[in-house]
Write a protein that holds these residues in place. Structure first.
Motif, mmCIF file in Angstrom:
data_model
loop_
_atom_site.group_PDB
_atom_site.id
_atom_site.type_symbol
_atom_site.label_atom_id
_atom_site.label_comp_id
_atom_site.label_asym_id
_atom_site.label_seq_id
_atom_site.Cartn_x
_atom_site.Cartn_y
_atom_site.Cartn_z
ATOM 1 N N TYR A 22 0.790 -1.114 -0.068
ATOM 2 C CA TYR A 22 0.075 0.093 0.161
ATOM 3 C C TYR A 22 0.994 1.465 -0.050
ATOM 4 O O TYR A 22 0.479 2.230 -0.702
ATOM 5 C CB TYR A 22 -0.859 0.030 1.178
ATOM 6 N N THR A 23 1.833 1.147 0.638
ATOM 7 C CA THR A 23 2.749 2.476 0.757
ATOM 8 C C THR A 23 3.204 2.721 -0.599
ATOM 9 O O THR A 23 3.406 4.059 -1.065
ATOM 10 C CB THR A 23 3.910 2.096 1.665
ATOM 11 N N GLU A 24 3.983 1.557 -1.302
ATOM 12 C CA GLU A 24 4.519 1.793 -2.611
ATOM 13 C C GLU A 24 3.336 2.210 -3.555
ATOM 14 O O GLU A 24 3.812 2.971 -4.401
ATOM 15 C CB GLU A 24 5.260 0.678 -3.028
ATOM 16 N N VAL A 25 2.427 1.635 -3.363
ATOM 17 C CA VAL A 25 1.343 2.146 -4.554
ATOM 18 C C VAL A 25 0.877 3.431 -4.451
ATOM 19 O O VAL A 25 0.895 4.141 -5.407
ATOM 20 C CB VAL A 25 0.047 1.068 -4.515
ATOM 21 N N LEU A 26 0.688 3.596 -2.988
ATOM 22 C CA LEU A 26 0.293 5.271 -3.000
ATOM 23 C C LEU A 26 1.216 6.118 -3.099
ATOM 24 O O LEU A 26 1.192 7.515 -3.556
ATOM 25 C CB LEU A 26 -0.357 5.214 -1.625
ATOM 26 N N ALA A 27 2.643 5.791 -2.988
ATOM 27 C CA ALA A 27 3.618 6.748 -3.243
ATOM 28 C C ALA A 27 3.991 6.768 -4.618
ATOM 29 O O ALA A 27 4.903 7.802 -5.010
ATOM 30 C CB ALA A 27 4.730 6.505 -2.386
ATOM 31 N N ALA A 28 3.741 6.061 -5.569
ATOM 32 C CA ALA A 28 4.266 5.693 -6.726
ATOM 33 C C ALA A 28 3.460 7.024 -7.688
ATOM 34 O O ALA A 28 2.578 7.496 -7.548
ATOM 35 C CB ALA A 28 3.802 4.497 -7.504
ATOM 36 N N GLU A 29 4.601 7.480 -8.580
ATOM 37 C CA GLU A 29 3.933 8.177 -9.738
ATOM 38 C C GLU A 29 2.869 7.664 -10.657
ATOM 39 O O GLU A 29 3.163 6.367 -10.615
ATOM 40 C CB GLU A 29 5.157 8.854 -10.341
ATOM 41 N N MET B 112 2.223 -2.321 -9.290
ATOM 42 C CA MET B 112 1.209 -3.395 -9.170
ATOM 43 C C MET B 112 1.806 -4.701 -9.549
ATOM 44 O O MET B 112 1.643 -5.578 -9.041
ATOM 45 C CB MET B 112 0.212 -2.883 -9.791
ATOM 46 N N HIS B 113 2.365 -4.588 -10.566
ATOM 47 C CA HIS B 113 2.890 -5.733 -11.210
ATOM 48 C C HIS B 113 3.971 -6.593 -10.203
ATOM 49 O O HIS B 113 4.008 -7.794 -10.115
ATOM 50 C CB HIS B 113 3.418 -5.697 -12.488
ATOM 51 N N GLN B 114 4.991 -5.787 -9.787
ATOM 52 C CA GLN B 114 6.182 -6.165 -8.936
ATOM 53 C C GLN B 114 5.421 -7.087 -7.702
ATOM 54 O O GLN B 114 5.708 -8.184 -7.623
ATOM 55 C CB GLN B 114 6.949 -5.158 -8.541
ATOM 56 N N TRP B 115 4.365 -6.438 -7.133
ATOM 57 C CA TRP B 115 3.567 -6.991 -6.005
ATOM 58 C C TRP B 115 2.827 -8.253 -6.456
ATOM 59 O O TRP B 115 2.606 -9.159 -5.585
ATOM 60 C CB TRP B 115 2.977 -5.759 -5.348
ATOM 61 N N TRP B 116 2.256 -8.015 -7.510
ATOM 62 C CA TRP B 116 1.481 -9.360 -8.175
ATOM 63 C C TRP B 116 2.490 -10.556 -8.171
ATOM 64 O O TRP B 116 1.703 -11.608 -7.841
ATOM 65 C CB TRP B 116 0.855 -8.996 -9.418
ATOM 66 N N ARG B 117 3.642 -10.248 -8.648
ATOM 67 C CA ARG B 117 4.566 -11.466 -8.586
ATOM 68 C C ARG B 117 4.795 -11.936 -7.455
ATOM 69 O O ARG B 117 4.904 -13.243 -7.080
ATOM 70 C CB ARG B 117 6.050 -11.174 -9.218
ATOM 71 N N VAL B 118 4.894 -11.096 -6.389
ATOM 72 C CA VAL B 118 5.180 -11.432 -4.840
ATOM 73 C C VAL B 118 3.897 -12.349 -4.382
ATOM 74 O O VAL B 118 4.369 -13.419 -3.806
ATOM 75 C CB VAL B 118 5.423 -10.226 -4.037
ATOM 76 N N ALA B 119 2.823 -12.006 -4.512
ATOM 77 C CA ALA B 119 1.437 -12.512 -4.366
ATOM 78 C C ALA B 119 1.626 -14.009 -4.795
ATOM 79 O O ALA B 119 1.312 -14.997 -4.225
ATOM 80 C CB ALA B 119 0.354 -11.623 -4.663
ATOM 81 N N MET B 120 1.651 -14.056 -6.160
ATOM 82 C CA MET B 120 1.810 -15.349 -6.822
ATOM 83 C C MET B 120 2.906 -16.348 -6.407
ATOM 84 O O MET B 120 2.630 -17.430 -6.169
ATOM 85 C CB MET B 120 1.990 -15.077 -8.194
ATOM 86 N N LEU B 121 4.167 -15.670 -5.961
ATOM 87 C CA LEU B 121 5.031 -16.511 -5.309
ATOM 88 C C LEU B 121 4.379 -17.060 -3.979
ATOM 89 O O LEU B 121 4.695 -18.346 -3.510
ATOM 90 C CB LEU B 121 6.528 -15.831 -5.031
#
Length: 65
Positions: free
Chosen positions: A10-17, A25-34
């Motif tokens: 949430y911190t990274e998504v809200l802070a992202a340009e 979102m794609h980076q965190w999707w990979r983490v969730a899939m792992l």
């Protein structure tokens, strides 16, 4: 994902340009899939201890390396 990982997400998504939001979102999707992978916990434990990183049978084709 763990609670701390969700908080970082949430911190990274809200802070992202705006232009970088999809990449975050794609980076965190990979983490969730792992985390959902079969035997993920055992795989992480093996990686942390340096054991069973790749089964030998996966390296062999018809008994030949």
């Amino acid at each position: 994902m763990t609670g701390s990982e969700r908080a970082r997400f949430y911190t990274e998504v809200l802070a992202a340009e705006k232009s970088a939001g999809l990449a975050v979102m794609h980076q965190w999707w990979r983490v969730a899939m792992l985390h959902r992978a079969p035997a993920a916990d055992q795989g992480r434990a093996n990686a942390a201890t340096g054991r069973s990183l790749v089964p030998v049978d996966d390296l062999l084709v018809d008994g030949v390396q």
